[in-house]
Design a protein around this motif. Structure first.
Motif, mmCIF file in Angstrom:
data_model
loop_
_atom_site.group_PDB
_atom_site.id
_atom_site.type_symbol
_atom_site.label_atom_id
_atom_site.label_comp_id
_atom_site.label_asym_id
_atom_site.label_seq_id
_atom_site.Cartn_x
_atom_site.Cartn_y
_atom_site.Cartn_z
ATOM 1 N N ASP A 77 32.505 38.765 32.285
ATOM 2 C CA ASP A 77 32.511 37.869 31.127
ATOM 3 C C ASP A 77 31.637 36.658 31.440
ATOM 4 O OD1 ASP A 77 33.032 35.974 29.149
ATOM 5 O OD2 ASP A 77 35.143 36.555 28.957
ATOM 6 N N PRO A 78 30.505 36.479 30.755
ATOM 7 C CA PRO A 78 29.600 35.360 31.059
ATOM 8 C C PRO A 78 30.270 33.997 30.913
ATOM 9 C CG PRO A 78 28.515 36.964 29.644
ATOM 10 C CD PRO A 78 29.953 37.350 29.692
ATOM 11 N N ALA A 79 31.205 33.860 29.967
ATOM 12 C CA ALA A 79 31.877 32.578 29.767
ATOM 13 C C ALA A 79 32.769 32.226 30.954
ATOM 14 C CB ALA A 79 32.698 32.617 28.479
ATOM 15 N N VAL A 80 33.481 33.223 31.477
ATOM 16 C CA VAL A 80 34.336 32.996 32.657
ATOM 17 C C VAL A 80 33.467 32.671 33.860
ATOM 18 C CG1 VAL A 80 35.937 34.086 34.275
ATOM 19 C CG2 VAL A 80 36.203 34.453 31.811
ATOM 20 N N ALA A 82 30.492 31.320 33.870
ATOM 21 C CA ALA A 82 29.900 29.989 33.698
ATOM 22 C C ALA A 82 30.895 28.878 34.000
ATOM 23 C CB ALA A 82 29.366 29.842 32.277
ATOM 24 N N ALA A 83 32.182 29.115 33.710
ATOM 25 C CA ALA A 83 33.210 28.101 33.934
ATOM 26 C C ALA A 83 33.726 28.100 35.367
ATOM 27 C CB ALA A 83 34.376 28.330 32.979
ATOM 28 N N SER A 84 33.283 29.071 36.166
ATOM 29 C CA SER A 84 33.724 29.182 37.558
ATOM 30 C C SER A 84 32.709 28.535 38.485
ATOM 31 C CB SER A 84 33.896 30.661 37.934
ATOM 32 O OG SER A 84 34.797 31.304 37.052
ATOM 33 N N SER A 85 33.163 28.115 39.653
ATOM 34 C CA SER A 85 32.252 27.487 40.608
ATOM 35 C C SER A 85 31.304 28.499 41.224
ATOM 36 C CB SER A 85 33.041 26.778 41.717
ATOM 37 O OG SER A 85 33.789 25.716 41.175
ATOM 38 N N SER A 86 31.796 29.709 41.467
ATOM 39 C CA SER A 86 30.959 30.760 42.046
ATOM 40 C C SER A 86 30.746 31.854 41.006
ATOM 41 C CB SER A 86 31.601 31.305 43.321
ATOM 42 O OG SER A 86 31.799 30.281 44.271
ATOM 43 N N GLY A 87 31.242 33.055 41.311
ATOM 44 C CA GLY A 87 31.044 34.166 40.400
ATOM 45 C C GLY A 87 32.243 34.535 39.559
ATOM 46 N N GLY A 88 33.370 33.817 39.733
ATOM 47 C CA GLY A 88 34.554 34.111 38.935
ATOM 48 C C GLY A 88 35.478 35.159 39.522
ATOM 49 N N ALA A 89 35.367 35.439 40.825
ATOM 50 C CA ALA A 89 36.237 36.449 41.446
ATOM 51 C C ALA A 89 37.704 36.036 41.379
ATOM 52 C CB ALA A 89 35.820 36.689 42.893
ATOM 53 N N PHE A 90 37.992 34.749 41.580
ATOM 54 C CA PHE A 90 39.380 34.280 41.481
ATOM 55 C C PHE A 90 39.957 34.598 40.106
ATOM 56 C CE2 PHE A 90 41.712 30.736 39.436
ATOM 57 C CZ PHE A 90 42.970 31.012 39.942
ATOM 58 N N SER A 91 39.188 34.338 39.053
ATOM 59 C CA SER A 91 39.677 34.601 37.695
ATOM 60 C C SER A 91 40.009 36.070 37.503
ATOM 61 C CB SER A 91 38.637 34.160 36.665
ATOM 62 O OG SER A 91 38.492 32.753 36.664
ATOM 63 N N ALA A 92 39.179 36.960 38.043
ATOM 64 C CA ALA A 92 39.429 38.397 37.906
ATOM 65 C C ALA A 92 40.722 38.792 38.613
ATOM 66 C CB ALA A 92 38.253 39.183 38.471
ATOM 67 N N LEU A 93 40.952 38.254 39.805
ATOM 68 C CA LEU A 93 42.188 38.550 40.539
ATOM 69 C C LEU A 93 43.398 38.007 39.795
ATOM 70 C CD1 LEU A 93 40.983 37.633 44.151
ATOM 71 C CD2 LEU A 93 41.213 39.929 43.198
ATOM 72 N N ALA A 94 43.280 36.761 39.312
ATOM 73 C CA ALA A 94 44.397 36.131 38.614
ATOM 74 C C ALA A 94 44.709 36.840 37.304
ATOM 75 C CB ALA A 94 44.074 34.659 38.352
ATOM 76 N N GLU A 95 43.680 37.212 36.555
ATOM 77 C CA GLU A 95 43.897 37.938 35.299
ATOM 78 C C GLU A 95 44.642 39.245 35.545
ATOM 79 O OE1 GLU A 95 39.788 36.304 33.166
ATOM 80 O OE2 GLU A 95 39.863 38.272 34.127
ATOM 81 N N THR A 96 44.296 39.928 36.621
ATOM 82 C CA THR A 96 44.945 41.197 36.954
ATOM 83 C C THR A 96 46.432 40.998 37.230
ATOM 84 O OG1 THR A 96 42.881 42.060 37.867
ATOM 85 C CG2 THR A 96 44.912 43.158 38.542
ATOM 86 N N VAL A 97 46.762 39.982 38.025
ATOM 87 C CA VAL A 97 48.161 39.703 38.356
ATOM 88 C C VAL A 97 48.931 39.250 37.116
ATOM 89 C CG1 VAL A 97 49.676 38.154 39.660
ATOM 90 C CG2 VAL A 97 47.700 39.189 40.780
ATOM 91 N N LEU A 98 48.356 38.373 36.314
ATOM 92 C CA LEU A 98 49.047 37.865 35.130
ATOM 93 C C LEU A 98 49.295 38.970 34.108
ATOM 94 C CD1 LEU A 98 47.149 34.470 34.702
ATOM 95 C CD2 LEU A 98 49.530 34.770 35.413
ATOM 96 N N GLU A 99 48.336 39.862 33.931
ATOM 97 C CA GLU A 99 48.522 40.953 32.975
ATOM 98 C C GLU A 99 49.588 41.947 33.430
ATOM 99 O OE1 GLU A 99 44.894 42.832 31.820
ATOM 100 O OE2 GLU A 99 44.360 41.189 30.458
ATOM 101 N N ARG A 100 49.886 41.956 34.727
ATOM 102 C CA ARG A 100 50.957 42.819 35.245
ATOM 103 C C ARG A 100 52.311 42.117 35.203
ATOM 104 N NH1 ARG A 100 47.706 45.515 40.323
ATOM 105 N NH2 ARG A 100 48.483 43.662 41.426
ATOM 106 N N GLY A 101 52.350 40.930 34.576
ATOM 107 C CA GLY A 101 53.600 40.195 34.470
ATOM 108 C C GLY A 101 53.887 39.301 35.655
ATOM 109 N N GLY A 102 52.881 39.079 36.507
ATOM 110 C CA GLY A 102 53.066 38.261 37.704
ATOM 111 C C GLY A 102 52.799 36.785 37.473
ATOM 112 N N ASP A 294 21.134 33.262 39.423
ATOM 113 C CA ASP A 294 21.474 31.844 39.565
ATOM 114 C C ASP A 294 22.618 31.432 38.636
ATOM 115 O OD1 ASP A 294 21.359 29.256 40.527
ATOM 116 O OD2 ASP A 294 19.730 28.630 39.208
ATOM 117 N N ALA A 295 23.514 32.357 38.321
ATOM 118 C CA ALA A 295 24.666 32.028 37.493
ATOM 119 C C ALA A 295 25.959 31.976 38.309
ATOM 120 C CB ALA A 295 24.818 33.041 36.359
ATOM 121 N N GLY A 296 25.864 32.313 39.609
ATOM 122 C CA GLY A 296 27.032 32.256 40.477
ATOM 123 C C GLY A 296 27.453 33.605 41.012
#
Length: 409
Positions: A77-80, A82-102, A294-296
């Motif tokens: 997701d380009p928006a995620v 762009a809002a991340s400091s690097s490439g957004g790997a943390f967001s992908a991990l967090a989204e996975t856990v949250l969608e599993r009810g974590g 150069d987007a992270g």
């Protein structure tokens, strides 16, 4: 008992305060805003529980892989991204856990943008609060106990913090939990919360408004050449070059880090978390990878089977390229600080006398802005004028080199 560990070695991880059965230990800040444990000797029963969980005395047990698994990654997701400091790997991990009810525990700014603290979220709508790097000592508050309670109720938890915080949590929990994943970051050290608060005060005085948002890593122009950005209640915005912003330059110069950061035992390749994340600086040198735009880009290092499993579960959210161990670890940030702690004490002594302006004096070492950086800010990323101006700059440099050789020859 009068101390858990020597003052200069303490990480402020709160494991000792969280484990104390009689609440004899509280975290109190020193004059620079760093939290340290304070023991009430009238209440303390000398049970030694604090000593047994302190990561200074013993590192946690962790079933690590024989060899780490590395990859470069960025969020689809380009928006995620762009809002991340690097490439957004943390967001992908967090989204996975949250969608599993974590639940996800990580750092967010407090409302006044002068300090940060760890919070626990269970909703995707709250994830934006935890996104992006925050170069500060985070107040963990009671999150260790809250995480333990969640795990005992068979909830999945993702914890993200500095390596010492992750080690402190592991020591506090005492035993492994199959539904816990810990993520640490490649850490430069934590700077003084007091000096950051002074810095925000100064920005508000200059721009005549209260800070309503702040980011250390705004990528409006570039990931490589990021800047600090603050927005104010009066509508103004501050864009600080990382080469010249006084707080960031002082942080990178190791002028006001926590004492333990100058000899950190976790600044190496041996990690005590399931996954380690960082910027993948130098990715352009990796052969046969994806395009570096150069987007992270995030560097992901999986240290355990649990880490590999969570990254695999988040894979559909990421563009991933496996990378070699040598290329990944040469990324930087795995080594202790080069500056001495004596240099810190000299600076803090001067700071006490002169306050924040001392950063703009003898101790402030701004880097020279390269011409490419200036052109980027003038014309904007990806514009025709930027390409033309950079081409003219390269032609000028080539002509200058030829002239120089002719004069010598």
């Amino acid at each position: 008992m009068t101390e858990v560990c020597p003052h200069e070695q303490c990480f402020g991880c709160t494991a000792c305060a969280s484990i104390c059965p009689v609440s004899a230990i509280t975290m109190q800040t020193d004059e620079w805003g760093f939290p340290y444990p304070h023991i009430n000797t009238d209440t303390c029963i000398d049970c030694g529980a604090c000593l047994r969980v302190c990561p200074v005395h013993a590192h946690p047990d962790l079933s690590r892989l024989p060899e780490e698994v590395f990859c470069a990654a960025y969020h689809k997701d380009p928006a995620v991204r762009a809002a991340s400091s690097s490439g957004g790997a943390f967001s992908a991990l967090a989204e996975t856990v949250l969608e599993r009810g974590g639940h996800v525990c990580a750092a967010e700014f407090r409302k006044d943008y002068r300090s940060i603290h760890h919070v626990i979220i269970s909703s995707l709508q709250d994830l934006s609060r935890l996104r992006a790097s925050k170069y500060m000592q985070s107040d963990l508050e009671d999150t260790f106990s809250e995480i333990r309670d969640l795990l005992r109720k068979d909830n999945e938890v993702l914890f993200v913090g500095t390596p010492c915080q992750s080690a402190g949590l592991r020591r506090f929990l005492k035993k492994p939990y199959t539904k816990l994943t810990t993520v640490d970051i490649v850490c430069h050290g934590v700077p003084s919360p007091r000096i950051f608060a002074d810095y925000i005060n100064r920005l508000e005085d200059i721009h005549h408004g209260k800070v309503e948002s702040y980011t250390f890593r705004d990528k409006r122009w570039s990931w490589y050449r990021f800047n600090m950005k603050a927005t104010f209640s009066g509508g103004k915005s501050y864009y600080g070059f990382w080469e010249r912003d006084p707080f960031f330059r002082g942080f990178l110069s190791d002028l006001f880090l926590r004492d333990c950061c100058y000899r950190c035992p976790f600044s190496n390749h041996t990690r005590y978390s399931d996954i380690t994340l960082s910027d993948f600086w130098g990715y352009w040198a990796v052969k046969d990878g994806f395009k570096d735009d150069d987007a992270g880009i995030s560097m992901c290092m999986c240290n355990t089977v649990r880490g590999v499993e969570l990254l695999a579960a988040a894979r559909h959210r990421l563009v991933i390229h496996p990378t070699e161990r040598e290329a990944s670890l040469s990324n930087g940030g795995f080594n202790p600080r080069e500056e001495t702690i004596e240099g810190k004490y000299d600076f803090l002594s001067a700071y006490k006398k002169n306050g924040f302006p001392v950063l703009l004096g003898d101790y402030y070492r701004p880097a020279e802005l390269p011409p490419e950086r200036k052109l980027l800010y003038i014309f904007g990323k990806g514009t025709v004028m930027l390409r033309i101006s950079n081409r003219l700059l390269n032609l000028y440099r080539k002509a200058r080199r030829r002239f120089y050789h002719l004069m010598r020859g």
